[in-house]
Design an enzyme around this catalytic site. Sequence first.
Site, PDB file in Angstrom:
ATOM      1  N   HIS A  17      -4.553  -2.067  -6.156  1.00  0.00           N
ATOM      2  CA  HIS A  17      -5.814  -2.616  -5.033  1.00  0.00           C
ATOM      3  C   HIS A  17      -7.491  -2.187  -6.138  1.00  0.00           C
ATOM      4  CE1 HIS A  17      -3.006  -2.606  -1.827  1.00  0.00           C
ATOM      5  NE2 HIS A  17      -3.016  -4.033  -2.055  1.00  0.00           N
ATOM      6  N   LYS A  41       4.366  -7.654   8.671  1.00  0.00           N
ATOM      7  CA  LYS A  41       4.538  -6.526   8.577  1.00  0.00           C
ATOM      8  C   LYS A  41       4.714  -5.022   9.320  1.00  0.00           C
ATOM      9  CE  LYS A  41       3.379  -6.475   3.110  1.00  0.00           C
ATOM     10  NZ  LYS A  41       2.243  -6.123   2.487  1.00  0.00           N
ATOM     11  N   ARG A  90      -1.053  -9.867  -9.284  1.00  0.00           N
ATOM     12  CA  ARG A  90      -0.078  -9.208 -10.549  1.00  0.00           C
ATOM     13  C   ARG A  90       0.797  -9.746 -11.548  1.00  0.00           C
ATOM     14  NH1 ARG A  90       2.306  -5.903  -5.561  1.00  0.00           N
ATOM     15  NH2 ARG A  90       2.680  -7.592  -5.225  1.00  0.00           N
ATOM     16  N   SER A 128       2.572  -1.394  -2.547  1.00  0.00           N
ATOM     17  CA  SER A 128       2.692  -0.079  -1.624  1.00  0.00           C
ATOM     18  C   SER A 128       3.838   0.357  -0.792  1.00  0.00           C
ATOM     19  CB  SER A 128       1.711  -0.564  -0.242  1.00  0.00           C
ATOM     20  OG  SER A 128       0.927  -0.917  -0.399  1.00  0.00           O
TER      21      SER A 128
HETATM   22  N1  COA Z   1      -2.136  -3.961  -7.134  1.00  0.00           N
HETATM   23  C1  COA Z   1      -0.683  -3.400  -6.980  1.00  0.00           C
HETATM   24  N2  COA Z   1      -0.520  -4.049  -5.753  1.00  0.00           N
HETATM   25  C2  COA Z   1      -1.061  -4.690  -4.984  1.00  0.00           C
HETATM   26  C3  COA Z   1      -2.275  -5.646  -5.488  1.00  0.00           C
HETATM   27  C4  COA Z   1      -2.780  -4.567  -7.009  1.00  0.00           C
HETATM   28  N3  COA Z   1      -3.912  -5.333  -7.198  1.00  0.00           N
HETATM   29  N4  COA Z   1      -2.316  -6.249  -4.402  1.00  0.00           N
HETATM   30  C5  COA Z   1      -1.414  -6.066  -3.386  1.00  0.00           C
HETATM   31  N5  COA Z   1      -0.476  -5.583  -3.952  1.00  0.00           N
HETATM   32  C6  COA Z   1       0.785  -5.387  -3.627  1.00  0.00           C
HETATM   33  C7  COA Z   1       0.892  -4.520  -2.385  1.00  0.00           C
HETATM   34  O1  COA Z   1       0.152  -3.115  -2.520  1.00  0.00           O
HETATM   35  C8  COA Z   1       1.613  -4.883  -1.508  1.00  0.00           C
HETATM   36  O2  COA Z   1       2.754  -4.328  -1.210  1.00  0.00           O
HETATM   37  P1  COA Z   1       3.746  -4.408  -0.281  1.00  0.00           P
HETATM   38  O3  COA Z   1       4.430  -5.434   0.240  1.00  0.00           O
HETATM   39  O4  COA Z   1       5.083  -4.101  -0.955  1.00  0.00           O
HETATM   40  O5  COA Z   1       3.315  -3.324   0.531  1.00  0.00           O
HETATM   41  C9  COA Z   1       1.686  -6.211  -1.263  1.00  0.00           C
HETATM   42  O6  COA Z   1       1.311  -6.716  -2.441  1.00  0.00           O
HETATM   43  C10 COA Z   1       0.978  -6.969  -0.852  1.00  0.00           C
HETATM   44  O7  COA Z   1       0.380  -6.435  -0.052  1.00  0.00           O
HETATM   45  P2  COA Z   1      -1.558  -6.822   0.373  1.00  0.00           P
HETATM   46  O8  COA Z   1      -2.582  -7.354  -0.516  1.00  0.00           O
HETATM   47  O9  COA Z   1      -2.002  -5.125   1.011  1.00  0.00           O
HETATM   48  O10 COA Z   1      -1.772  -7.381   1.962  1.00  0.00           O
HETATM   49  P3  COA Z   1      -1.141  -8.402   2.239  1.00  0.00           P
HETATM   50  O11 COA Z   1       0.102 -10.060   1.074  1.00  0.00           O
HETATM   51  O12 COA Z   1       0.150  -8.083   3.116  1.00  0.00           O
HETATM   52  O13 COA Z   1      -2.081  -9.126   3.027  1.00  0.00           O
HETATM   53  C11 COA Z   1      -2.041 -10.579   4.714  1.00  0.00           C
HETATM   54  C12 COA Z   1      -1.068 -10.729   3.951  1.00  0.00           C
HETATM   55  C13 COA Z   1      -2.858  -9.873   5.663  1.00  0.00           C
HETATM   56  C14 COA Z   1      -4.012 -10.834   4.024  1.00  0.00           C
HETATM   57  C15 COA Z   1      -2.213 -12.220   5.619  1.00  0.00           C
HETATM   58  O14 COA Z   1      -1.282 -11.997   5.802  1.00  0.00           O
HETATM   59  C16 COA Z   1      -3.514 -12.426   6.313  1.00  0.00           C
HETATM   60  O15 COA Z   1      -4.331 -13.576   5.635  1.00  0.00           O
HETATM   61  N6  COA Z   1      -3.183 -12.070   7.514  1.00  0.00           N
HETATM   62  C17 COA Z   1      -4.194 -12.875   8.157  1.00  0.00           C
HETATM   63  C18 COA Z   1      -4.071 -14.376   9.381  1.00  0.00           C
HETATM   64  C19 COA Z   1      -4.226 -15.153   8.574  1.00  0.00           C
HETATM   65  O16 COA Z   1      -5.500 -15.460   8.197  1.00  0.00           O
HETATM   66  N7  COA Z   1      -2.813 -15.708   8.216  1.00  0.00           N
HETATM   67  C20 COA Z   1      -3.460 -17.286   7.847  1.00  0.00           C
HETATM   68  C21 COA Z   1      -3.018 -16.843   6.384  1.00  0.00           C
HETATM   69  S1  COA Z   1      -2.761 -18.705   4.758  1.00  0.00           S
END
Ligand code: COA
Length: 161
Positions: A17, A41, A90, A128
Amino acid sequence: MKKAIYPGTFDPITNGHLDILERAIKVFDFIDIAVVKNVNKDPLFNAEERVEIIRECTKDILNVKVEKFDGLVVDFAQKVGASVIIRGLRALSDFEYEFQMALMNRHLDNDVDTVFFMPSEENTYLSSSMIREIVKFDGDISCFVPEYVKNKLIRKIRSNK
Ligand code: COA
């Protein structure tokens, strides 16, 4: 001023991140990091803890703010006056989910676009959940997260055992 938001679960924030953030801050003038809810999650750290951890890890990066937001990412973008969402890509496996989310966010607010950054190769296989699992089994995560995150994670997982 080119302003963007970087939303995610960040449970916890990893070098992957931070890699995305460091690349994005070269392109945008200001980035609001948003700890938002992924309904699929059940995070280990609560939102306040995740915000605090991210703040500590980004304290040396200028023009970054961290906050939590309960709601849609596009509403957060509107609240802070940003029209760009930053996400990391990624691997090909991320593409479908990210593509769907980017199009849905654009449907929800046509003024908001998603910009993707690719992390460096050593961070492409990081996640993560893997980090949390390695700590649960007493493995070493030193090269995947800042020292501060590592210590927080070890303490949290030990206190939950
Ligand atoms: N390097 C390493 N790992 C990464 C990364 C990077 N550059 N980018 C993402 N990841 C990993 C994270 O570690 C995480 O791993 P895990 O699933 O094993 O825990 C995964 O990829 C994605 O996590 P992260 O980017 O932290 O968040 P997310 O994908 O859970 O986020 C939201 C999704 C929260 C943005 C989405 O659910 C959201 O927008 N929620 C709000 C409600 C909303 O607006 N909904 C409509 C969406 S269309």
